[in-house]
Design an enzyme around this catalytic site. Structure first.
Site, mmCIF file in Angstrom:
data_model
loop_
_atom_site.group_PDB
_atom_site.id
_atom_site.type_symbol
_atom_site.label_atom_id
_atom_site.label_comp_id
_atom_site.label_asym_id
_atom_site.label_seq_id
_atom_site.Cartn_x
_atom_site.Cartn_y
_atom_site.Cartn_z
ATOM 1 N N ARG A 33 -43.042 -38.355 -16.797
ATOM 2 C CA ARG A 33 -44.360 -38.069 -17.371
ATOM 3 C C ARG A 33 -44.316 -36.621 -17.854
ATOM 4 O O ARG A 33 -44.423 -35.690 -17.055
ATOM 5 C CB ARG A 33 -45.426 -38.271 -16.298
ATOM 6 C CG ARG A 33 -46.855 -38.039 -16.773
ATOM 7 C CD ARG A 33 -47.818 -38.354 -15.655
ATOM 8 N NE ARG A 33 -47.908 -39.782 -15.429
ATOM 9 C CZ ARG A 33 -48.853 -40.572 -15.929
ATOM 10 N NH1 ARG A 33 -49.806 -40.051 -16.684
ATOM 11 N NH2 ARG A 33 -48.857 -41.858 -15.676
ATOM 12 N N ARG A 52 -52.504 -52.088 -5.451
ATOM 13 C CA ARG A 52 -51.319 -52.859 -5.857
ATOM 14 C C ARG A 52 -51.575 -54.361 -5.831
ATOM 15 O O ARG A 52 -52.514 -54.845 -5.203
ATOM 16 C CB ARG A 52 -50.174 -52.559 -4.871
ATOM 17 C CG ARG A 52 -49.798 -51.084 -4.765
ATOM 18 C CD ARG A 52 -48.703 -50.748 -5.693
ATOM 19 N NE ARG A 52 -48.383 -49.325 -5.720
ATOM 20 C CZ ARG A 52 -47.223 -48.842 -6.148
ATOM 21 N NH1 ARG A 52 -46.272 -49.645 -6.540
ATOM 22 N NH2 ARG A 52 -47.010 -47.554 -6.198
ATOM 23 N N SER A 65 -42.856 -43.182 -9.914
ATOM 24 C CA SER A 65 -44.010 -44.032 -9.691
ATOM 25 C C SER A 65 -45.149 -43.673 -10.652
ATOM 26 O O SER A 65 -45.457 -42.499 -10.829
ATOM 27 C CB SER A 65 -44.470 -43.773 -8.258
ATOM 28 O OG SER A 65 -44.770 -44.954 -7.655
ATOM 29 N N ARG A 76 -47.171 -43.440 -0.512
ATOM 30 C CA ARG A 76 -45.991 -42.993 0.237
ATOM 31 C C ARG A 76 -46.243 -41.636 0.878
ATOM 32 O O ARG A 76 -46.824 -40.767 0.248
ATOM 33 C CB ARG A 76 -44.808 -42.871 -0.715
ATOM 34 C CG ARG A 76 -43.886 -44.051 -0.653
ATOM 35 C CD ARG A 76 -42.665 -43.753 -1.467
ATOM 36 N NE ARG A 76 -42.753 -44.362 -2.771
ATOM 37 C CZ ARG A 76 -42.334 -43.799 -3.891
ATOM 38 N NH1 ARG A 76 -41.800 -42.600 -3.886
ATOM 39 N NH2 ARG A 76 -42.448 -44.432 -5.035
ATOM 40 N N ASN A 100 -53.809 -46.088 -6.590
ATOM 41 C CA ASN A 100 -52.505 -46.669 -6.220
ATOM 42 C C ASN A 100 -52.667 -48.078 -5.631
ATOM 43 O O ASN A 100 -51.814 -48.561 -4.903
ATOM 44 C CB ASN A 100 -51.780 -45.752 -5.232
ATOM 45 C CG ASN A 100 -50.331 -46.172 -5.016
ATOM 46 O OD1 ASN A 100 -49.687 -46.699 -5.920
ATOM 47 N ND2 ASN A 100 -49.825 -45.963 -3.808
ATOM 48 N N CYS A 104 -45.282 -44.144 -13.971
ATOM 49 C CA CYS A 104 -44.868 -43.629 -15.287
ATOM 50 C C CYS A 104 -44.406 -44.736 -16.221
ATOM 51 O O CYS A 104 -43.568 -44.513 -17.095
ATOM 52 C CB CYS A 104 -43.773 -42.580 -15.124
ATOM 53 S SG CYS A 104 -44.325 -41.120 -14.250
ATOM 54 N N GLY A 105 -44.898 -45.945 -16.021
ATOM 55 C CA GLY A 105 -44.628 -47.013 -16.985
ATOM 56 C C GLY A 105 -43.423 -47.869 -16.646
ATOM 57 O O GLY A 105 -42.924 -48.600 -17.509
HETATM 58 C C1 SPV Z 1 -43.165 -47.070 -6.252
HETATM 59 O O1 SPV Z 1 -44.234 -46.455 -6.155
HETATM 60 O O2 SPV Z 1 -42.176 -46.640 -6.862
HETATM 61 C C2 SPV Z 1 -43.068 -48.333 -5.610
HETATM 62 C C3 SPV Z 1 -43.962 -48.612 -4.527
HETATM 63 O O3 SPV Z 1 -42.221 -49.078 -5.958
HETATM 64 S S1 SPV Z 1 -43.555 -47.829 -3.077
HETATM 65 O O4 SPV Z 1 -42.305 -47.119 -3.259
HETATM 66 O O5 SPV Z 1 -43.411 -48.881 -2.123
HETATM 67 O O6 SPV Z 1 -44.609 -46.915 -2.754
HETATM 68 MN MN MN Z 2 -40.613 -47.897 -7.011
#
Ligand code: SPV
Ligand code: MN
Length: 623
Positions: free
Chosen positions: A419, A388, A271, A84, A386, A273-274
Site C-alpha cells: 500500500r 472476515r 494484509s 493479529r 477486519n 492490500c488487495g
Molecule cells: C491476513 O491477514 O493476512 C490473513 C488473516 O490471512 S490472519 O493472518 O489470520 O490474520
Molecule cells: Mn494472510
C-alpha cells in the site's frame, strides 16, 4: 491420561505414534480440560464440532442455510481480539542463538516458563479437541501434517473449512515426529457469546526447536488457528533449512482472452492490500488466497501448492461490484462462518457491502446502535474493519481444478504488492530473478486495520511476509536467491501497487484496474509485449495498457492517466532507497547481491535525475 475415555484413547492409539500420545499427555496434564475428544476424518466427528460450536455459543445460526456468526473479544476500539497480535507473538530463541532485530523474540527457556504458567489449568471445565490436518494436498511431497489441540469449537470448525483433514494421513507417518503441532486455549471465557476475558494473558509463542506453537487467551483466527499463520512461521523455518519456499502467497490461474492457455502466478501482499481480491479476479481461477509451499520441480519450474483449502477473507468492501464472485458465494446457502460483522434479523452486514446500514443490531461490541461509542469515546462502526468470512474454495464457481493436485502447478510469475501512496508505479517487472528477490525484499506498505496498532504508517514489508519470517532476513533472502537461481525457468517477478494517489490524495486507479496489470504480467511471462526499461525495472507501454483496459474493462485508459501512474518518481524512489538502506543495515547478513542492486539502482536514478533535470520522468520520455 485419566481424563480421556476409552473410545477416544483408541482413536489416538490407532495412529501408532508415541509422539502424539506424549504430546497429548503432557498438555492435558498442563491445561487440565474436563473432557478430551478426538476428531477423526469421519463426517460424524466433524458434524459434532460444527453443532457443538453452536450449542456452546461460540457460533450462532443465521438466516441463510449453513451461515453462522462468531465474535472475538472486544473491550474498546484499541483493546480487542479482532486482529493479529504482533506484540505478543514471539519466537523462542535458545540461549546464544542470533536474535534478528526484525523478529520479535524471547529467550526460549524464559518464554516457555512464562507460557506454561499461563496455560496451567487454562482448559478447566472445558473440552479439549484433538484434530489432525494435512497442510497441502494428500499424498504429496509438498505437504506437512499438523496436530491441533484446542478448547475452541470455533477454531476446530473453521480449521475444518480451511484445511484438509489428516487423521488417516497421520497413520502413514509410521510413528515419526515429522509433523507440526499446535496447542491453543481461549483461556477463561466470559459473556454471551463466550469470549476471552483477559487479553493481558494473550500469548503466541513459536518454538522452532520442537516444531510447535503454543497460543492462549485469544480467539481471533490469525492468533488462534494453529494451522494458519502459526504453521506458516514453522514452515518458513523448515523450508529455509531444506531449500524450498513457504510463502504468504495466493496462487492464481490466469486465463488471458483468446490465447487458449492458463498461466499460474503467486502473489504476496500485506494484509488489507488487495491480495484476496487479486486471487479472485473475474474471469480467472483461484487455487489459493493465502499460503503456498513451493518446490523446484523436475520440469525446471517452481511448483506451488495451496496448503489450505479455504479462505479466511477480509469482508470489508466485498460487494457485488468490487468482488462479485465472493459476494455471490457468501450471500447464498453454503457452510460459511462470518466473524465480527453486524447481525440484524439474522442477516450479516459489513463495511462497504453496498447495502443500507441498519440503524441497530448486534455486533462484536454486543447490542449496537448507530453512534455507539466505546469507553474511550471512540465511535464503534457497525462491523469491524477486519471482519472476515470463512468458506471452502471448492464451493466457489472459479475454483481452480488443480487445487488438490499433489504435484502443484508450475509458477510463471510472482507478484508482490504494498500500500504505497506516492512512490512505486502500479506494476514493475524485475530485470532478472535476483532483481525480483530485491523487488520483493523492498516492498513497503502503509499499515491497515488487519494488525493491532496505528493505521497509515509506512513500513518495510519484505515479501509481504515480515510478520511471519522467523529466520534472519539475510538467510531468508539467500534462500530465495538460491531457489530461483537453481531453476531453469525461474518465475518473473512483478511489484504491484494498487494504492497510488494523486497530489490531491485521490486513488489513481479503479478497484478492477489490477486485472489489466495481471494480464500484462501474464503476457510478459510469455514474451507477448515489449516493455520500457527503467532504473527500477520494466514498465508497460501505453498502447498495450490502452488495449487491455478496452478489452477487459471496456474502459478508455487515457495517455495522461498512464503518464501520471507510470512516471518514475526519482526523489521519492531515492528516499525509499535511503529508508531501505537504513533498515537493512540493522541486519547482520544481508547478502551482497542485495547491496549491489541497491547501489546500482541508486546511481542509475541519480544519472536519470541529471539527464532529465526533472523529478518525475514521464514513461514517454524514456527510450
Ligand atoms: C491476513 O491477514 O493476512 C490473513 C488473516 O490471512 S490472519 O493472518 O489470520 O490474520
Ligand atoms: Mn494472510
Amino acid at each position: 491420561m485419566e481424563r480421556i475415555d476409552l473410545p477416544n484413547l483408541e482413536k489416538l492409539k490407532a495412529l501408532n505414534n508415541n509422539h502424539i500420545l506424549k504430546i497429548v499427555k503432557d498438555f492435558v496434564s498442563l491445561c487440565k480440560p474436563a473432557k478430551i475428544t478426538v476428531i477423526t476424518d469421519s463426517e460424524e466427528d466433524i458434524e459434532y464440532v460444527r453443532l457443538k460450536a453452536i450449542e456452546i455459543g461460540e457460533e450462532a445460526i443465521l438466516e441463510i442455510e449453513g451461515h453462522t456468526i462468531h465474535y472475538d473479544g472486544f473491550f474498546t476500539m484499541s483493546n480487542h481480539d479482532q486482529a493479529r497480535d504482533k506484540k505478543n507473538t514471539r519466537i523462542l530463541i535458545p540461549k546464544g542463538e542470533y536474535a534478528s532485530p526484525w523478529i520479535n523474540t524471547i529467550d526460549r527457556e524464559k518464554g516457555l516458563e512464562e507460557i506454561m504458567e499461563i496455560m496451567d489449568g487454562c482448559m478447566k471445565n472445558r473440552e479439549c479437541l484433538i484434530r489432525f490436518f494435512c497442510l497441502g494436498p494428500k499424498n504429496s511431497v509438498f505437504s506437512i501434517l499438523a496436530l491441533q489441540l484446542t478448547d475452541s469449537f470455533y477454531v476446530a470448525h473453521s480449521e475444518d473449512l480451511l484445511y484438509r483433514s489428516g487423521y488417516e494421513e497421520f497413520k502413514n507417518l509410521k510413528g515419526s515426529n515429522e509433523f507440526f503441532y499446535f496447542i491453543h486455549s481461549g483461556g477463561k471465557l466470559a459473556g454471551i457469546p463466550p469470549v476471552t476475558e483477559d487479553l493481558t494473558k494473550r500469548r503466541i509463542y513459536i518454538d522452532l526447536q520442537e516444531n510447535r506453537v503454543l497460543s492462549c487467551f485469544n480467539q481471533y483466527a490469525g492468533n488462534s488457528l494453529g494451522l494458519k499463520k502459526l504453521a506458516l512461521r514453522l514452515a518458513i523455518n523448515k523450508s529455509n533449512n531444506e531449500d524450498w519456499l513457504a510463502e504468504h502467497y495466493f496462487i492464481l490461474g490466469i486465463h488471458p482472452k483468446g490465447k487458449n492457455r492458463i498461466t499460474y502466478a503467486c502473489g504476496a501482499y500485506p494484509s488489507g492490500c488487495g491480495k484476496t481480491a487479486t486471487a479472485m479476479l473475474p474471469g480467472q481461477t483461484i487455487l489459493g488466497d493465502d499460503i503456498a509451499y513451493l518446490r523446484k520441480w523436475e520440469d525446471g519450474y517452481a511448483h506451488a501448492v495451496n496448503i489450505e483449502r479455504g479462505i479466511f477473507g477480509i469482508i470489508k468492501d466485498v460487494n457485488s461490484h468490487n468482488d462479485p464472485v465472493i459476494f455471490e458465494a457468501i450471500t447464498t446457502p453454503r457452510e460459511t462462518i462470518f466473524s465480527n460483522v453486524l447481525i440484524k434479523d439474522k442477516l450479516p452486514y459489513w463495511i462497504g457491502d453496498g447495502r443500507i446500514i441498519p440503524e441497530e443490531g448486534v455486533n462484536f461490541s454486543g447490542k449496537w446502535r448507530k453512534g455507539k461509542k466505546d469507553t474511550d469515546g471512540i465511535e464503534i462502526p457497525h462491523a469491524h474493519p477486519n471482519a472476515r468470512y470463512t468458506i471452502r474454495i471448492e464451493e466457489l464457481a472459479n475454483a481452480d481444478p488443480n487445487l488438490h493436485n499433489p504435484i502443484g502447478v508450475p509458477i510463471n510469475g510472482i507478484f508482490y504488492g504494498g500500500r504505497d501512496s506516492d512512490t512505486m508505479p502500479p506494476v514493475v517487472e524485475s530485470l532478472n530473478w535476483e532483481h525480483g528477490v530485491f523487488l520483493g525484499a523492498t516492498i513497503e506498505s502503509e499499515t491497515t486495520a488487519q494488525t493491532l496498532g496505528t493505521e497509515g504508517i509506512r513500513n518495510a514489508q519484505p515479501m509481504a511476509n515480515l510478520d511471519f519470517i522467523v529466520v534472519p532476513l539475510g538467510n531468508y533472502f539467500k534462500n530465495h536467491q538460491k531457489f530461483g537461481n537453481d531453476l531453469a525457468y525461474p518465475p518473473k517477478v512483478f511489484a504491484m501497487n494498487y494504492f497510488l494517489k494523486s497530489k490531491d490524495n485521490k486513488y489513481l486507479n479503479g478497484i478492477l484496474d489490477k486485472l489489466c496489470w495481471v494480464i500484462w504480467a501474464e503476457g510478459r511471462t510469455h514474451g507477448d509485449y515489449d516493455a520500457i526499461k527503467t532504473p527500477i525495472g520494466y514498465i508497460p507501454k501505453y498502447k498495450d495498457l490502452r488495449n487491455l483496459f478496452k478489452q477487459y474493462l471496456n474502459k478508455v485508459y487515457k495517455e495522461n492517466e498512464y503518464i501520471e501512474q507510470f512516471s518514475i518518481r526519482i526523489e521519492k524512489l531515492l528516499q525509499k532507497f535511503k529508508r531501505i538502506r537504513a533498515n537493512y543495515e540493522k541486519e547482520i547478513n544481508i547478502p551482497s547481491f542485495f547491496w549491489d542492486i541497491l547501489n546500482q539502482q541508486n546511481s542509475e536514478l541519480i544519472e536519470f535525475q541529471h539527464k532529465f533535470e526533472i523529478d518525475e520522468v514521464s514513461p514517454l520520455e524514456i527510450v
